[in-house]
Scaffold this motif. Structure first.
Motif, mmCIF file in Angstrom:
data_model
loop_
_atom_site.group_PDB
_atom_site.id
_atom_site.type_symbol
_atom_site.label_atom_id
_atom_site.label_comp_id
_atom_site.label_asym_id
_atom_site.label_seq_id
_atom_site.Cartn_x
_atom_site.Cartn_y
_atom_site.Cartn_z
ATOM 1 N N GLN A 1 -0.458 -5.564 -35.517
ATOM 2 C CA GLN A 1 0.193 -6.271 -36.616
ATOM 3 C C GLN A 1 -0.504 -6.020 -37.943
ATOM 4 N N LEU A 2 -1.786 -5.685 -37.905
ATOM 5 C CA LEU A 2 -2.541 -5.397 -39.122
ATOM 6 C C LEU A 2 -1.895 -4.280 -39.940
ATOM 7 N N PHE A 3 -1.227 -3.335 -39.220
ATOM 8 C CA PHE A 3 -0.642 -2.180 -39.894
ATOM 9 C C PHE A 3 0.846 -2.380 -40.203
ATOM 10 N N ALA A 4 1.375 -3.584 -39.999
ATOM 11 C CA ALA A 4 2.806 -3.840 -40.175
ATOM 12 C C ALA A 4 3.342 -3.401 -41.534
ATOM 13 N N PRO A 5 2.599 -3.625 -42.654
ATOM 14 C CA PRO A 5 3.148 -3.180 -43.941
ATOM 15 C C PRO A 5 3.377 -1.671 -44.017
ATOM 16 N N LEU A 6 2.669 -0.900 -43.163
ATOM 17 C CA LEU A 6 2.798 0.551 -43.204
ATOM 18 C C LEU A 6 3.950 1.070 -42.342
ATOM 19 N N TRP A 7 4.448 0.263 -41.427
ATOM 20 C CA TRP A 7 5.434 0.757 -40.462
ATOM 21 C C TRP A 7 6.659 1.369 -41.132
ATOM 22 N N PRO A 8 7.337 0.670 -42.029
ATOM 23 C CA PRO A 8 8.525 1.281 -42.653
ATOM 24 C C PRO A 8 8.169 2.497 -43.502
ATOM 25 N N LEU A 9 7.005 2.435 -44.191
ATOM 26 C CA LEU A 9 6.617 3.541 -45.073
ATOM 27 C C LEU A 9 6.291 4.791 -44.271
ATOM 28 N N ALA A 10 5.543 4.630 -43.171
ATOM 29 C CA ALA A 10 5.108 5.787 -42.385
ATOM 30 C C ALA A 10 6.263 6.470 -41.674
ATOM 31 N N THR A 11 7.312 5.727 -41.375
ATOM 32 C CA THR A 11 8.442 6.316 -40.647
ATOM 33 C C THR A 11 9.553 6.806 -41.570
ATOM 34 N N HIS A 12 9.395 6.582 -42.871
ATOM 35 C CA HIS A 12 10.425 7.033 -43.805
ATOM 36 C C HIS A 12 10.544 8.558 -43.759
ATOM 37 N N GLY A 13 11.743 9.053 -43.592
ATOM 38 C CA GLY A 13 11.984 10.490 -43.547
ATOM 39 C C GLY A 13 11.566 11.158 -42.256
ATOM 40 N N ALA A 14 11.191 10.373 -41.243
ATOM 41 C CA ALA A 14 10.764 10.963 -39.965
ATOM 42 C C ALA A 14 11.965 11.402 -39.151
ATOM 43 N N LEU A 15 11.745 12.425 -38.338
ATOM 44 C CA LEU A 15 12.783 12.900 -37.426
ATOM 45 C C LEU A 15 13.096 11.847 -36.377
ATOM 46 N N GLY A 16 12.090 11.085 -35.988
ATOM 47 C CA GLY A 16 12.270 10.032 -35.001
ATOM 48 C C GLY A 16 10.941 9.347 -34.736
ATOM 49 N N VAL A 17 10.967 8.335 -33.861
ATOM 50 C CA VAL A 17 9.768 7.591 -33.475
ATOM 51 C C VAL A 17 9.686 7.583 -31.954
ATOM 52 N N LEU A 18 8.543 8.024 -31.411
ATOM 53 C CA LEU A 18 8.294 7.954 -29.976
ATOM 54 C C LEU A 18 7.508 6.682 -29.689
ATOM 55 N N LEU A 19 8.066 5.799 -28.889
ATOM 56 C CA LEU A 19 7.370 4.594 -28.458
ATOM 57 C C LEU A 19 6.868 4.851 -27.041
ATOM 58 N N VAL A 20 5.549 4.897 -26.872
ATOM 59 C CA VAL A 20 4.927 5.327 -25.614
ATOM 60 C C VAL A 20 4.358 4.116 -24.895
ATOM 61 N N LEU A 21 4.780 3.909 -23.650
ATOM 62 C CA LEU A 21 4.345 2.758 -22.867
ATOM 63 C C LEU A 21 3.723 3.237 -21.562
ATOM 64 N N SER A 22 2.708 2.506 -21.088
ATOM 65 C CA SER A 22 2.157 2.759 -19.759
ATOM 66 C C SER A 22 1.584 1.463 -19.225
ATOM 67 N N GLY A 23 1.184 1.496 -17.946
ATOM 68 C CA GLY A 23 0.650 0.294 -17.332
ATOM 69 C C GLY A 23 1.761 -0.675 -16.991
ATOM 70 N N PRO A 24 1.442 -1.945 -16.741
ATOM 71 C CA PRO A 24 2.482 -2.943 -16.462
ATOM 72 C C PRO A 24 3.516 -2.975 -17.587
ATOM 73 N N VAL A 25 4.781 -2.883 -17.233
ATOM 74 C CA VAL A 25 5.831 -2.788 -18.238
ATOM 75 C C VAL A 25 5.821 -3.988 -19.170
ATOM 76 N N ALA A 26 5.647 -5.178 -18.616
ATOM 77 C CA ALA A 26 5.694 -6.388 -19.445
ATOM 78 C C ALA A 26 4.619 -6.352 -20.529
ATOM 79 N N GLU A 27 3.399 -5.928 -20.168
ATOM 80 C CA GLU A 27 2.306 -5.889 -21.139
ATOM 81 C C GLU A 27 2.545 -4.808 -22.192
ATOM 82 N N ALA A 28 3.043 -3.638 -21.751
ATOM 83 C CA ALA A 28 3.288 -2.553 -22.702
ATOM 84 C C ALA A 28 4.378 -2.929 -23.693
ATOM 85 N N VAL A 29 5.437 -3.573 -23.199
ATOM 86 C CA VAL A 29 6.524 -3.992 -24.086
ATOM 87 C C VAL A 29 6.023 -5.029 -25.085
#
Length: 511
Positions: free
Chosen positions: A412-440
């Protein structure tokens, strides 16, 4: 205008009382006491809503809803579930509104009437005059479809199609006459062998088209026996598939034929004979008359006895060549140029990576590093942390164009950067591992923000440890915001298909 609803209830007396209440509310009711018949009625009459109990025979209430909502012609039909216990009412895998146990007939009728109002306002349901069924295999299996058609003595053609992980399209066909399977084909494979292969398909689309079937049967065995044997093979396949040879591997006879025993099982004899003409596991499987699972198990036995040699290729360059075609590169270059400010020098496209934890990120980078054309920055694959913000590596598209991999922390510390960093991106890969509930949970904040951005393209990668499996119910519960087309289940160990699936994912990123 007459408004029809369907009551599918195993309790005849309760069904009668609900019909009386619905009639008082101006609804015209059809009734059924079992799921297969209810589906037939729904396809023929296209009711505005269906009330179903969960204990319907042949096709239970949950599966009935899944089939209706997988079919574009019936996906607008509202489904209400009438539960007999609190446990059933709390199930999270039910695709419809759940009524509490003990709901009185008038309450049920009012809920049905509300569904009707919603349907009429959305105009979602379309009549299917031909009685066909179509949808996604992710929602209903081939075996369940055949059981349905067998129970209802259907005649017609079940068409199946899917795209394999490395991009090759496959089409299958099953012909039924009076509910009995009489012919099956997929690629060059036919009859029972083809049917058993199609029963294993878990992804793709299906479409059943009622029509006369006037051909000479190539399958004589009763459908019930075929399904029983096919499901037995699938169970064995699930138990042993990690140990079976991959289809893209090379196989050769390691000893002289003169050194083979004089008495050989007919299946083993056929496998050895085919090995004289073909050198890949896929070709051997395709050209043996026996079912795929039996051929693969025989090959594995011959490998363990040092009679056959298996060569697993490292990397993917030999399997699928370059990552992107010239057409792919041209499309991506056009997309990049349109987004580039006038006068700015040519640049790479950008792909943002957000991981649930550091180990998930490192595991993904190790897999990507196995793909020809992907360069991971030195030291990144093992040393990068979850809080790293910046470049991870580059994917070559052609000699001049690439896709830059950039990590964005999920904290959450980086939340202000999320929209800025993804602007103009081809896409976003959300990578999860371990117990699904915790990763989500770890990605919940960034998913919520990025998912609301205009033209957001989110692709989800769930990394699975060796032997780890995730049920559809778990995915629906924890990954409910995902479109099924955006989710990739990637095995980390014991499978050759991980890099191939990643290649498919990269190909889907193109605009």
């Amino acid at each position: 205008m007459t408004t029809r609803v369907l009551i599918a209830d195993t309790d005849a007396e309760r069904s009668r009382r609900i019909v009386e209440a619905c009639t008082r509310h101006g609804l015209v009711c059809s009734t059924s006491s079992q799921g297969a018949e209810a589906l037939e009625i729904a396809l023929a009459d296209m009711p505005a809503a269906v009330l179903a109990t969960l204990d319907l025979p042949l096709i239970d209430g949950a599966k009935l809803a899944a089939i209706l909502h997988a079919n574009p012609r019936t996906q607008g039909i509202g489904v209400l579930f009438l539960c007999d216990s609190e446990a059933d009412a709390e199930r999270d895998d039910l695709d419809g509104q759940v009524l509490p146990p003990g709901a009185d007939p008038d309450t049920v009728a009012r809920c049905l009437q509300a569904f009707v109002v919603h349907r009429e306002s959305s105009g979602a349901a379309q009549a299917d005059e031909e009685g066909g069924v179509e949808g996604q295999l992710a929602h209903v299996s081939v075996a369940d479809l055949l059981q349905l058609f067998h129970a209802n003595h259907r005649t017609g053609t079940l068409e199946l199609d899917r795209t394999e992980p490395h991009g090759r399209a496959e089409r299958g066909r099953i012909l039924l006459r009076g509910g009995e399977v009489v012919q099956a084909a997929v690629g060059s494979v036919e009859a029972e062998k083809a049917l058993y292969r199609l029963l294993a398909w878990e992804r793709g689309r299906f479409a059943f088209k009622p029509s006369p079937v006037n051909i000479e049967p190539t399958i004589q065995k009763p459908t019930r026996d075929l399904l029983r044997e096919g499901l037995r093979q699938l169970k064995e396949w699930e138990r042993l598939k990690v140990d079976l040879p991959p289809r893209e591997a090379q196989v050769t006879l390691k000893i002289r034929r003169s050194a083979l025993p004089n008495v050989i099982h007919p299946l083993t004899q056929e496998v050895l004979l085919v090995l004289e003409s073909y050198s890949t596991v896929r070709d051997v499987v395709d050209h043996c008359a026996y079912p795929d699972y039996q051929v693969l198990r025989t090959l594995q036995t011959l490998i363990e006895r040092d009679i056959v040699e298996l060569r697993r290729e490292s990397g993917l360059a030999e399997v699928a060549g370059e990552l992107f075609t010239a057409t792919d590169a041209a499309r991506l270059r056009e997309w990049v140029d349109l987004a580039r400010p006038r006068g700015e020098a040519a640049r790479d496209a950008k792909l943002v990576v957000v991981a649930s934890d550091a180990e998930a990120l490192r595991a993904l980078l190790r897999l990507l590093g196995r793909i020809h054309g992907v360069e991971i920055d030195e030291g990144t694959a093992e040393g990068v942390g979850a809080d790293h913000l910046g470049r991870l590596g580059r994917i070559a598209v052609d000699a001049d164009l690439g896709i830059e991999l950039v990590q964005l922390p999920a904290k959450q510390l980086f939340a202000p950067l999320w929209p800025l960093a993804t602007h103009g991106a081809l896409g976003v890969l959300l990578v999860l591992s371990g117990p699904v509930a915790e990763a989500v949970e770890a990605l919940e904040g960034v998913r919520g923000v990025l998912g609301k951005l205009p033209r957001a393209r989110l692709l989800h990668i769930l990394l699975l440890q060796k032997g780890e499996r995730v049920t559809p119910e778990e995915l629906r519960k924890h990954l409910s915001l995902m479109d099924e087309a955006s989710l990739f289940l990637i095995p980390l160990e014991g499978a050759e298909e991980a890099p191939v699936l990643l290649r498919e994912m990269l190909g889907r990123l193109l605009p």
